[in-house]
Scaffold this active site. Structure first.
Site, short mmCIF file in Angstrom:
data_model
loop_
_atom_site.label_atom_id
_atom_site.label_comp_id
_atom_site.label_asym_id
_atom_site.label_seq_id
_atom_site.Cartn_x
_atom_site.Cartn_y
_atom_site.Cartn_z
N ASP A 23 0.84 -1.19 0.00
CA ASP A 23 0.00 0.00 0.00
C ASP A 23 0.88 1.25 0.00
O ASP A 23 1.51 1.56 1.00
CB ASP A 23 -0.88 -0.04 1.26
CG ASP A 23 -1.77 1.17 1.40
OD1 ASP A 23 -1.92 1.92 0.43
OD2 ASP A 23 -2.33 1.34 2.51
N ASP A 27 -3.94 3.95 2.44
CA ASP A 27 -5.39 3.87 2.67
C ASP A 27 -5.85 2.49 3.13
O ASP A 27 -7.04 2.21 3.20
CB ASP A 27 -6.17 4.33 1.43
CG ASP A 27 -5.98 3.37 0.26
OD1 ASP A 27 -5.16 2.43 0.37
OD2 ASP A 27 -6.64 3.56 -0.78
N ASP A 31 -1.95 -1.11 -3.78
CA ASP A 31 -2.15 -0.37 -5.03
C ASP A 31 -0.96 -0.59 -5.97
O ASP A 31 0.04 -1.21 -5.60
CB ASP A 31 -2.35 1.13 -4.73
CG ASP A 31 -1.37 1.65 -3.69
OD1 ASP A 31 -0.18 1.29 -3.80
OD2 ASP A 31 -1.78 2.36 -2.76
N ASP A 188 -9.14 -15.83 -16.71
CA ASP A 188 -10.00 -16.24 -15.60
C ASP A 188 -11.15 -17.11 -16.13
O ASP A 188 -11.76 -16.78 -17.15
CB ASP A 188 -10.57 -14.96 -14.95
CG ASP A 188 -11.35 -15.24 -13.68
OD1 ASP A 188 -10.73 -15.70 -12.71
OD2 ASP A 188 -12.57 -15.00 -13.67
N GLU A 249 -6.89 -20.44 -16.55
CA GLU A 249 -7.44 -21.01 -15.33
C GLU A 249 -8.64 -21.85 -15.77
O GLU A 249 -9.71 -21.31 -16.06
CB GLU A 249 -7.92 -19.93 -14.35
CG GLU A 249 -8.42 -20.55 -13.05
CD GLU A 249 -9.64 -19.89 -12.43
OE1 GLU A 249 -9.88 -20.11 -11.24
OE2 GLU A 249 -10.37 -19.17 -13.13
C1 GLC Z 1 -11.69 -17.31 -10.74
C2 GLC Z 1 -10.92 -16.45 -9.77
C3 GLC Z 1 -11.73 -16.28 -8.53
C4 GLC Z 1 -13.04 -15.61 -8.90
C5 GLC Z 1 -13.75 -16.39 -9.99
C6 GLC Z 1 -14.85 -15.57 -10.61
O1 GLC Z 1 -11.88 -18.60 -10.28
O2 GLC Z 1 -9.66 -17.03 -9.53
O3 GLC Z 1 -11.07 -15.54 -7.56
O4 GLC Z 1 -13.86 -15.53 -7.79
O5 GLC Z 1 -12.89 -16.70 -11.06
O6 GLC Z 1 -14.29 -14.54 -11.40
#
Ligand code: GLC
Length: 500
Positions: A23, A27, A31, A188, A249
């Site tokens: 940070d 705050d 960041d 993601d 992912e």
């Molecule tokens: C992925 C992310 C997770 C998030 C989910 C929805 O699994 O790693 O943190 O909650 O997607 O975007």
């Protein structure tokens, strides 16, 4: 310095969870300037790249994985100028920058959703039986009686990838960040964007749908159509110089299904979560490593290894203590492929289990009672009572002063210095760096012990049993995750790198 297009194949990538990392403006929320201020720390640790979890404009219903503007920085994290400065400084120090891309859903505060561009989302007259990963139904009704799909929180409406405008927007978002110099993307929910034709019911089941994902296909994940999207994206990545990459992912039912995301016309890598989910035991590690290597051979790309991230309890706690976590880390960092570290694991941070419920912010906790907040507690930097934070967004346990980067800096046995030493050796040892062929040999070993040889001459011993293991070779211990017995044997819960 950043010339090698294949850099990602054996890279060590450090995941920064921006609100918890550092940070700069005091705050209580991390960041981008905070990250920039810690680049020397990261360079000293020896990582090749950072992956920034979302820092985009967001109401933070899911820690930033609810994006309201894919092309801007949320004021709580800084500005686009801060981002550019971070990339420039990181590159100057030889650190690449990967950003998160969240294409499965936007925030309900995204202008598309707010202004009623319903064709960009998935609206229906009636819901089906799909459940949210965070618990409860995956559908929410709006004023005129229609329902929209959200596989995660209601504040995260799923985008409609059958809509050509959505596709065009995301191609443009990729270019926006590539033009700013990013080296890659972490995609993601990369298995989520395409849903089965007609949105069929999942049907009868024995428990929450979220628990079925590992065993069989559900009609909203891992559909063939997602691969068309990656085939659209790959030429965009390839059209930029310097080896721009993407890592998926994707939670899918088998390593074979995962391998479909990787290849010269799709993504460069996919997270191998089997390793992260394996128990701390020689046999379970060997099973997942063998599987992953077989798949890597199939797709012609090395695999990835992960022990912790922002969604799972930290591996110190999952594996049953710091000694085991350190041993698992030495195993991971000696495997062929790339390794993804999660901020704070180099300090040996445990999961924080006793956060008061009223402070927890994870939407999964609010809907399903399971919270990921315990691995998102801010990183302790200094040994003062606040650990270098003023009023952090989640409280830092008092005993973490002793685990702070400052407290570990000069202690040769600290976890921080173990990671530094491991990354230093990994970089220059011919068996571990880019020069290696990516193969490994299993050597004969006692029960509950793994012995792996990486050519030339690096032997990794991991003892998950209850008795010390004697070493029969002549040579030298390069690194050990903990103290050895007086006769040089490797005690339980310990790993070594041995040069013979
Ligand atoms: C992925 C992310 C997770 C998030 C989910 C929805 O699994 O790693 O943190 O909650 O997607 O975007």
């Amino acid at each position: 310095m950043l010339g090698n297009d294949d850099w990602w194949r054996d890279a060590v990538v450090y995941q920064v969870y921006p609100r918890s990392f550092a940070d700069a403006n005091g705050d209580g929320m991390g960041d981008l300037e905070g990250v920039r201020g810690r680049l020397d720390y990261l360079a000293g640790l020896g990582v090749d790249a950072i992956w920034l979890s979302p820092f985009y404009t967001s109401p933070m219903a899911d820690g930033g994985y609810d994006v309201a503007d894919y092309r801007d920085v949320d004021p709580m994290f800084g500005t686009l100028a801060d981002f550019d400065a971070l990339v420039a400084d990181a590159h100057a120090k030889g650190i690449r920058v990967i950003v998160d891309l969240v294409p499965n859903h936007s925030s309900d505060q995204h202008p598309w959703f707010k202004s009623g561009l319903r064709e960009r989302y998935i609206f229906r007259d009636k819901p089906n039986d799909w459940e949210s990963i965070f618990g409860g139904p995956a559908w929410t009704q709006v004023e005129d009686g229609q329902w929209y799909l959200h596989l995660f929180a209601p504040e995260q409406p799923d985008l409609n990838w059958d809509n050509p405008d959505v596709r065009a927007e995301f191609r443009d978002v990729l270019r926006f960040w590539l033009d700013r110099g990013v080296d890659g993307f972490r995609v993601d929910v990369a298995h989520g964007m395409i849903k089965a034709e007609g949105l069929p019911d999942v049907g009868p089941k024995d428990g929450p749908q979220a628990e079925m994902l590992g065993d069989e296909q559900v009609p909203y994940f891992d559909q063939d159509g997602v691969h068309d999207i990656y085939r659209e994206w790959r030429p965009i990545l390839d059209s930029y110089p310097g080896g721009r990459m993407a890592v998926a992912e994707a939670w899918v039912s088998s390593p074979e299904r995962l391998a479909r995301y990787v290849g010269p016309d799709e993504l460069h890598q996919a997270f191998n979560f089997d390793f992260m989910m394996a128990d701390f035991h020689a046999k379970s590690f060997r099973t997942v490593i063998e599987k992953a290597l077989k798949e890597a051979e199939l797709v012609g790309a090395p695999t990835t290894w992960v022990l912790s991230n922002h969604d799972k309890p930290r591996h110190v706690t999952r594996h049953g203590g710091l000694a085991r976590a350190r041993a698992a880390t030495l195993l991971m960092l000696a495997l062929p492929g790339s390794a993804y570290l999660y901020n704070g694991e180099e300090l040996g941070l445990p999961e924080v289990l006793d956060l008061p419920d009223e402070l927890r912010q994870d939407p999964a906790f609010l809907r399903r009672g399971e919270s990921r907040d315990g691995c998102r507690v801010p990183i302790p930097w200094s040994a003062d009572p606040g650990c270098g934070w003023r009023d952090p967004w989640l409280p830092i346990p008092a005993e973490w002063t002793g685990l702070s980067a400052e407290a570990q800096e000069d202690d040769p046995d600290s976890t921080l210095n173990l990671y530094r030493a491991a990354l230093r050796i990994r970089k220059r040892h011919p068996a571990l760096g880019g020069a290696s062929s990516g193969t490994l040999t299993w050597l004969e070993s006692a029960k509950d012990v793994l012995v792996i040889e990486r050519d030339p001459g690096l032997v990794v011993v991991l003892n998950t049993g209850e008795e010390p293991v004697r070493l029969d070779w002549t040579g030298q211990v390069l690194l050990s995750s903990g103290p050895l017995e007086t006769d040089g044997s490797v005690p339980p819960d310990t790993a070594i790198w041995f040069q013979r």
